[in-house]
Design an enzyme around this catalytic site. Structure first.
Site, short mmCIF file in Angstrom:
data_model
loop_
_atom_site.label_atom_id
_atom_site.label_comp_id
_atom_site.label_asym_id
_atom_site.label_seq_id
_atom_site.Cartn_x
_atom_site.Cartn_y
_atom_site.Cartn_z
N HIS A 272 -12.15 20.11 -18.16
CA HIS A 272 -12.64 18.92 -19.09
C HIS A 272 -14.10 19.05 -19.27
O HIS A 272 -14.82 18.42 -20.28
CB HIS A 272 -12.09 17.56 -18.79
CG HIS A 272 -12.44 16.41 -19.68
ND1 HIS A 272 -12.19 16.45 -21.00
CD2 HIS A 272 -13.38 15.43 -19.53
CE1 HIS A 272 -12.72 15.27 -21.69
NE2 HIS A 272 -13.68 14.80 -20.88
N CYS A 273 -14.89 19.45 -18.06
CA CYS A 273 -16.49 19.05 -18.35
C CYS A 273 -17.23 20.36 -18.75
O CYS A 273 -17.73 20.13 -19.69
CB CYS A 273 -16.63 18.84 -17.03
SG CYS A 273 -16.14 17.33 -16.28
N ILE A 274 -16.92 21.40 -18.12
CA ILE A 274 -17.97 22.49 -18.35
C ILE A 274 -17.80 23.15 -19.52
O ILE A 274 -19.15 23.38 -20.16
CB ILE A 274 -17.79 23.58 -17.21
CG1 ILE A 274 -17.86 23.00 -15.65
CG2 ILE A 274 -18.60 24.99 -17.50
CD1 ILE A 274 -17.57 24.06 -14.61
N ASP A 277 -19.38 19.66 -21.91
CA ASP A 277 -20.79 18.91 -21.51
C ASP A 277 -21.91 19.09 -22.17
O ASP A 277 -22.72 18.49 -22.43
CB ASP A 277 -21.05 18.71 -20.00
CG ASP A 277 -19.72 17.89 -19.56
OD1 ASP A 277 -18.96 17.31 -20.18
OD2 ASP A 277 -19.87 17.65 -17.93
#
Length: 436
Positions: A272-274, A277
């Site tokens: 979900h992040c890299i 973001d």
């Protein structure tokens, strides 16, 4: 006793009721941790099926066993879709998604909708903490005014903090308790409330000067990874053209005891992040007249990796006088990283779609994902198939997209007619293995 003093006492005595909003890969482990130390926890989610399963003692996540959910239930944990129960809670911790829209811009609808569902039920003496990854200013600009519109004064009768999640599903070396927790408050009083909220369940709380500093901290952590993965992915392409094994090079470089951190190339970014973001920061940076060229370049490299892998599959099939159209391709691993069931932003799914669009018959094998789950943007009506000696020979190509430890790589090597290896599992040259 002031409102803050009363809240701090309740938190430190573990008499406070903790509300966790969003019971996924962040919210559920956090709920478990608060239950472990004796807090009563109310879990909020908009999905009735999730709520029903949790209240029946069933886990939603592979690495959290059903027995842990049963223990949570015995300690008083309850899941609900009723956001009016926010009034029962002394703390409200938001662990909801922050995806991108189709224009690759931040989509804060989950955060905003959650806050607007909670605010009518807020009361004096509560602390709200946002954990979702987002751009600097979100907590101040989106949450703060909505709480103030309720008639609450931030820093006096209500307390607002940002504390980014740092979960790493499948990592046996770190737990919710042992990963240090960054926390920034909207005011000094808010920071006190935030530290008191977390220091009962986290070994080390790291206070910072503001919610914006905490928000940027989370982005820096993940952009650091995205940029370095982009670098090593580009190096992989260069090494491949030169006939050099990039994994051998990385292993050799990693023997340097200073100044080098090994990152591994792959078929694209997942989780979900890299993958997301960097776009949150580049979008916000434009408001300040800053063009984040370095970050965006890494994003371009990483976003292109699925196409690179598909080109490798195409070339490998061509060498065997086969086209992608009509070929039977088995994708090994559809979770975004090894040994987990988390499929958020998985590059494996993008690979499956691209191969399907080229006319391939695509199937997958993943011991952690027995049935392809519902996803917002991806749709496959598939179940995991076996990857064993009896079945591997049926496929024209086996694509290693996520290298779970549960796969038997010796069996795959010996029985697959063509392997495209996007994870570097096979280091020795083999005539039927193509490195991607």
């Amino acid at each position: 006793m002031t409102v803050l003093d009363d809240l701090l006492t309740r938190l430190r005595d573990r008499d406070a009721v903790i509300g966790v909003v969003g019971l996924g890969y962040v919210g559920l482990p956090l709920s478990r941790r608060y239950c472990e130390v004796g807090y009563r926890v109310v879990g909020f989610d908009i999905a009735p099926d999730k709520v029903r399963r949790l209240n029946d003692g069933k886990s939603l996540i592979e690495h959290i066993p059903d027995a842990d959910i049963a223990t949570m239930r015995q300690s008083g944990f309850e899941a609900t879709t009723d956001f009016s129960r926010a009034a029962e809670c002394d703390a409200l911790i938001l662990c909801v998604p922050t995806p991108l829209n189709k224009y690759r811009e931040p989509d804060l609808s989950f955060v905003v909708n959650t806050v607007e569902s909670l605010v009518p039920h807020m009361r004096p003496g509560q602390v709200m903490a946002l954990e979702s990854t987002t751009y600097p200013g979100t907590t101040d600009e989106e949450l703060g005014p909505r709480i103030a519109a309720r008639g609450l004064t931030i820093g006096e009768t209500a307390f607002l903090v940002y504390s980014p999640e740092r979960e790493d599903p499948g990592n046996a070396h770190f737990s919710t308790r042992s990963i240090p927790k960054v926390c920034g408050g909207a005011t000094p009083a808010c920071l006190k409330a935030g530290v008191a909220l977390y220091d009962q369940v986290i070994d080390q709380v790291v206070p910072v000067s503001s919610t914006r500093a905490a928000e940027l901290t989370k982005l820096l952590e993940n952009i650091h990874r995205a940029v370095n993965i982009g670098l090593v992915n580009e190096m992989k392409i260069v090494a491949d053209r030169m006939g050099i094994d990039i994994h051998e090079v990385i292993a050799a470089a990693a023997t340097k005891p200073f100044g080098f951190v090994p990152y591994q190339p792959g078929p694209g970014l997942g989780g979900h992040c890299i993958p997301i973001d960097p776009f949150y920061l580049t979008w916000k940076a434009r408001e300040y007249g800053v063009h984040t060229r370095f970050i965006e370049l890494a994003g371009e490299v990483n976003s292109a990796m699925p196409d690179y892998v598909v080109a490798k599959v195409t070339a490998a099939l061509n060498d065997r006088q086969k086209s992608v159209r009509g070929s039977r391709i088995l994708v090994l691993g559809i979770a975004y990283k090894k040994n987990v069931d988390d499929m958020r932003e998985s590059p494996s799914v993008v690979l499956m779609e691209k191969l399907r669009d080229l006319g391939a018959e695509v199937a997958y094998s993943d011991p952690h994902v027995p049935v392809f789950p519902p996803m917002r943007e991806h749709h496959f009506d598939l179940e995991s198939v076996a990857a064993d000696a009896a079945t591997l020979g049926r496929w024209d190509c086996v694509l290693i997209a996520t290298d779970h430890d549960k796969f038997d790589y010796d069996v795959i090597r010996d029985h697959a007619s063509l392997i495209v290896d996007a994870r570097g599992r096979y280091r020795d040259p083999l005539p039927h293995v193509v490195k991607a």
